[in-house]
Scaffold this motif. Structure first.
Motif, PDB file in Angstrom:
ATOM      1  N   GLU A 254       0.749  -1.369   0.000  1.00  0.00           N
ATOM      2  CA  GLU A 254       0.045  -0.085   0.073  1.00  0.00           C
ATOM      3  C   GLU A 254       0.768   1.192  -0.099  1.00  0.00           C
ATOM      4  O   GLU A 254       0.502   2.317  -0.763  1.00  0.00           O
ATOM      5  N   LEU A 255       2.022   1.160   0.786  1.00  0.00           N
ATOM      6  CA  LEU A 255       2.740   2.445   0.868  1.00  0.00           C
ATOM      7  C   LEU A 255       3.530   2.467  -0.608  1.00  0.00           C
ATOM      8  O   LEU A 255       3.344   3.708  -0.810  1.00  0.00           O
ATOM      9  N   CYS A 256       3.693   1.636  -1.212  1.00  0.00           N
ATOM     10  CA  CYS A 256       4.459   1.868  -2.658  1.00  0.00           C
ATOM     11  C   CYS A 256       3.306   2.279  -3.366  1.00  0.00           C
ATOM     12  O   CYS A 256       3.713   3.018  -4.400  1.00  0.00           O
ATOM     13  N   LYS A 257       2.289   1.954  -3.568  1.00  0.00           N
ATOM     14  CA  LYS A 257       1.270   2.537  -4.327  1.00  0.00           C
ATOM     15  C   LYS A 257       0.877   3.946  -3.972  1.00  0.00           C
ATOM     16  O   LYS A 257       0.635   4.713  -4.920  1.00  0.00           O
ATOM     17  N   ASP A 258       0.638   4.024  -2.612  1.00  0.00           N
ATOM     18  CA  ASP A 258       0.484   5.462  -2.139  1.00  0.00           C
ATOM     19  C   ASP A 258       1.629   6.620  -2.834  1.00  0.00           C
ATOM     20  O   ASP A 258       1.270   7.724  -3.181  1.00  0.00           O
ATOM     21  N   MET A 259       2.698   6.038  -3.020  1.00  0.00           N
ATOM     22  CA  MET A 259       3.948   7.053  -3.456  1.00  0.00           C
ATOM     23  C   MET A 259       4.144   6.735  -4.951  1.00  0.00           C
ATOM     24  O   MET A 259       4.827   7.324  -5.624  1.00  0.00           O
ATOM     25  N   ARG A 260       3.025   6.057  -5.671  1.00  0.00           N
ATOM     26  CA  ARG A 260       2.909   6.037  -7.028  1.00  0.00           C
ATOM     27  C   ARG A 260       4.031   5.354  -7.739  1.00  0.00           C
ATOM     28  O   ARG A 260       4.552   5.577  -8.603  1.00  0.00           O
ATOM     29  N   CYS A 261       4.316   4.316  -7.124  1.00  0.00           N
ATOM     30  CA  CYS A 261       5.388   3.504  -7.472  1.00  0.00           C
ATOM     31  C   CYS A 261       4.775   2.117  -7.990  1.00  0.00           C
ATOM     32  O   CYS A 261       3.554   1.738  -7.672  1.00  0.00           O
ATOM     33  N   GLY A 262       5.825   1.194  -8.201  1.00  0.00           N
ATOM     34  CA  GLY A 262       5.221  -0.267  -8.694  1.00  0.00           C
ATOM     35  C   GLY A 262       5.200  -1.043  -7.438  1.00  0.00           C
ATOM     36  O   GLY A 262       4.868  -0.572  -6.199  1.00  0.00           O
ATOM     37  N   ASP A 263       5.304  -2.312  -7.785  1.00  0.00           N
ATOM     38  CA  ASP A 263       5.145  -3.452  -6.795  1.00  0.00           C
ATOM     39  C   ASP A 263       6.137  -3.305  -5.672  1.00  0.00           C
ATOM     40  O   ASP A 263       7.403  -2.637  -5.567  1.00  0.00           O
ATOM     41  N   PHE A 264       5.926  -3.574  -4.627  1.00  0.00           N
ATOM     42  CA  PHE A 264       6.906  -3.640  -3.200  1.00  0.00           C
ATOM     43  C   PHE A 264       7.850  -4.664  -3.504  1.00  0.00           C
ATOM     44  O   PHE A 264       7.717  -5.715  -3.892  1.00  0.00           O
ATOM     45  N   LYS A 265       9.138  -4.256  -3.387  1.00  0.00           N
ATOM     46  CA  LYS A 265      10.283  -5.145  -3.727  1.00  0.00           C
ATOM     47  C   LYS A 265      10.807  -5.766  -2.386  1.00  0.00           C
ATOM     48  O   LYS A 265      11.448  -6.676  -2.408  1.00  0.00           O
ATOM     49  N   GLY A 266      10.993  -4.979  -1.541  1.00  0.00           N
ATOM     50  CA  GLY A 266      11.674  -5.487  -0.168  1.00  0.00           C
ATOM     51  C   GLY A 266      12.051  -4.393   0.652  1.00  0.00           C
ATOM     52  O   GLY A 266      12.098  -3.220   0.536  1.00  0.00           O
ATOM     53  N   PHE A 267      12.787  -4.802   1.842  1.00  0.00           N
ATOM     54  CA  PHE A 267      13.331  -3.835   2.804  1.00  0.00           C
ATOM     55  C   PHE A 267      14.799  -4.034   2.900  1.00  0.00           C
ATOM     56  O   PHE A 267      15.468  -5.068   2.606  1.00  0.00           O
TER      57      PHE A 267
ATOM     58  N   ALA B  94       2.719  -2.003  19.347  1.00  0.00           N
ATOM     59  CA  ALA B  94       3.720  -1.258  20.263  1.00  0.00           C
ATOM     60  C   ALA B  94       5.076  -0.846  19.947  1.00  0.00           C
ATOM     61  O   ALA B  94       5.552  -1.726  18.987  1.00  0.00           O
ATOM     62  N   LEU B  95       5.407   0.536  20.272  1.00  0.00           N
ATOM     63  CA  LEU B  95       6.774   0.994  20.085  1.00  0.00           C
ATOM     64  C   LEU B  95       7.752   0.665  21.052  1.00  0.00           C
ATOM     65  O   LEU B  95       7.456   1.268  22.108  1.00  0.00           O
ATOM     66  N   ILE B  96       8.814   0.185  20.771  1.00  0.00           N
ATOM     67  CA  ILE B  96       9.866   0.315  21.789  1.00  0.00           C
ATOM     68  C   ILE B  96      11.235   0.762  21.259  1.00  0.00           C
ATOM     69  O   ILE B  96      11.473   0.797  20.197  1.00  0.00           O
ATOM     70  N   ASN B  97      11.790   1.893  22.412  1.00  0.00           N
ATOM     71  CA  ASN B  97      13.119   2.532  21.915  1.00  0.00           C
ATOM     72  C   ASN B  97      14.111   1.409  21.797  1.00  0.00           C
ATOM     73  O   ASN B  97      14.023   0.542  22.681  1.00  0.00           O
ATOM     74  N   GLU B  98      14.843   1.373  20.657  1.00  0.00           N
ATOM     75  CA  GLU B  98      15.757   0.463  20.695  1.00  0.00           C
ATOM     76  C   GLU B  98      16.988   1.192  19.780  1.00  0.00           C
ATOM     77  O   GLU B  98      16.928   1.676  18.930  1.00  0.00           O
ATOM     78  N   ASP B  99      18.259   0.513  20.040  1.00  0.00           N
ATOM     79  CA  ASP B  99      19.538   1.068  19.576  1.00  0.00           C
ATOM     80  C   ASP B  99      19.561  -0.030  18.095  1.00  0.00           C
ATOM     81  O   ASP B  99      19.837  -1.257  18.488  1.00  0.00           O
ATOM     82  N   CYS B 100      19.299   0.370  16.981  1.00  0.00           N
ATOM     83  CA  CYS B 100      19.001  -0.843  15.933  1.00  0.00           C
ATOM     84  C   CYS B 100      19.402   0.004  14.525  1.00  0.00           C
ATOM     85  O   CYS B 100      19.555   0.925  14.619  1.00  0.00           O
ATOM     86  N   THR B 101      19.502  -1.105  13.736  1.00  0.00           N
ATOM     87  CA  THR B 101      19.649  -0.717  12.215  1.00  0.00           C
ATOM     88  C   THR B 101      18.147   0.095  11.661  1.00  0.00           C
ATOM     89  O   THR B 101      17.220  -0.569  12.028  1.00  0.00           O
ATOM     90  N   GLY B 102      18.472   0.902  10.703  1.00  0.00           N
ATOM     91  CA  GLY B 102      17.108   1.681  10.533  1.00  0.00           C
ATOM     92  C   GLY B 102      16.464   0.934   9.258  1.00  0.00           C
ATOM     93  O   GLY B 102      17.080  -0.365   8.906  1.00  0.00           O
ATOM     94  N   LEU B 103      15.371   1.180   8.666  1.00  0.00           N
ATOM     95  CA  LEU B 103      14.729   0.407   7.784  1.00  0.00           C
ATOM     96  C   LEU B 103      14.637   1.138   6.373  1.00  0.00           C
ATOM     97  O   LEU B 103      14.096   2.483   6.410  1.00  0.00           O
ATOM     98  N   GLN B 104      14.712   0.520   5.345  1.00  0.00           N
ATOM     99  CA  GLN B 104      14.513   1.382   4.001  1.00  0.00           C
ATOM    100  C   GLN B 104      13.578   0.417   2.957  1.00  0.00           C
ATOM    101  O   GLN B 104      13.880  -0.837   3.029  1.00  0.00           O
ATOM    102  N   ILE B 105      12.700   0.997   2.549  1.00  0.00           N
ATOM    103  CA  ILE B 105      11.736   0.399   1.588  1.00  0.00           C
ATOM    104  C   ILE B 105      12.164   0.524   0.173  1.00  0.00           C
ATOM    105  O   ILE B 105      12.847   1.696  -0.098  1.00  0.00           O
ATOM    106  N   THR B 106      11.974  -0.560  -0.514  1.00  0.00           N
ATOM    107  CA  THR B 106      12.224  -0.368  -1.827  1.00  0.00           C
ATOM    108  C   THR B 106      10.980  -0.841  -2.764  1.00  0.00           C
ATOM    109  O   THR B 106      10.571  -2.067  -2.466  1.00  0.00           O
ATOM    110  N   CYS B 107      10.897   0.058  -3.544  1.00  0.00           N
ATOM    111  CA  CYS B 107       9.631  -0.377  -4.653  1.00  0.00           C
ATOM    112  C   CYS B 107      10.034  -0.203  -5.858  1.00  0.00           C
ATOM    113  O   CYS B 107      10.942   0.351  -6.642  1.00  0.00           O
TER     114      CYS B 107
END
Length: 115
Positions: free
Chosen positions: A50-63, A79-92
């Motif tokens: 849905e996020l990919c479609k909202d951004m007028r891109c094609g199909d979701f490819k991965g993170f 629920a959201l937890i504060n954490e030291d982590c790697t971020g998330l990047q979406i690819t469409c």
């Protein structure tokens, strides 16, 4: 928007990279600085599509993981937890980029034939 168990509303924002269909996911809270969404967050594939479609891109490819930061992990019960982590990047899929390349090729061939 994502509702948190403490009834705080967070806004999801995608910071797009070099492609308009690839970007990092951040959560914005009232009166706080944005926090990256963690790579190990629980996100459904249908929501990502849905996020990919909202951004007028094609199909979701991965993170993809991004650099490590102080972020927020979204659990399966939303629920959201504060954490030291790697971020998330979406690819469409970038359907507009391939259409633009095809348009340029046809225009170049047409100009060549006219000359």
């Amino acid at each position: 928007p994502i509702h948190i168990t403490q009834y705080v509303l967070a806004r999801l924002k995608v910071t797009w990279k070099k492609s308009p269909c690839e970007g990092r996911l951040y959560l914005y809270f009232p009166n706080q600085s944005p926090a990256p969404l963690c790579f190990n967050s629980h996100i459904s594939e249908s929501w990502s599509s849905e996020l990919c479609k909202d951004m007028r891109c094609g199909d979701f490819k991965g993170f993809k993981p991004t650099k490590k930061a102080n972020g927020r992990m979204l659990t399966s019960n939303m629920a959201l937890i504060n954490e030291d982590c790697t971020g998330l990047q979406i690819t469409c899929e970038d359907t507009l980029g391939s259409e633009l390349a095809a348009y340029k090729a046809v225009t170049g061939i047409s100009l060549f034939l006219m000359l």
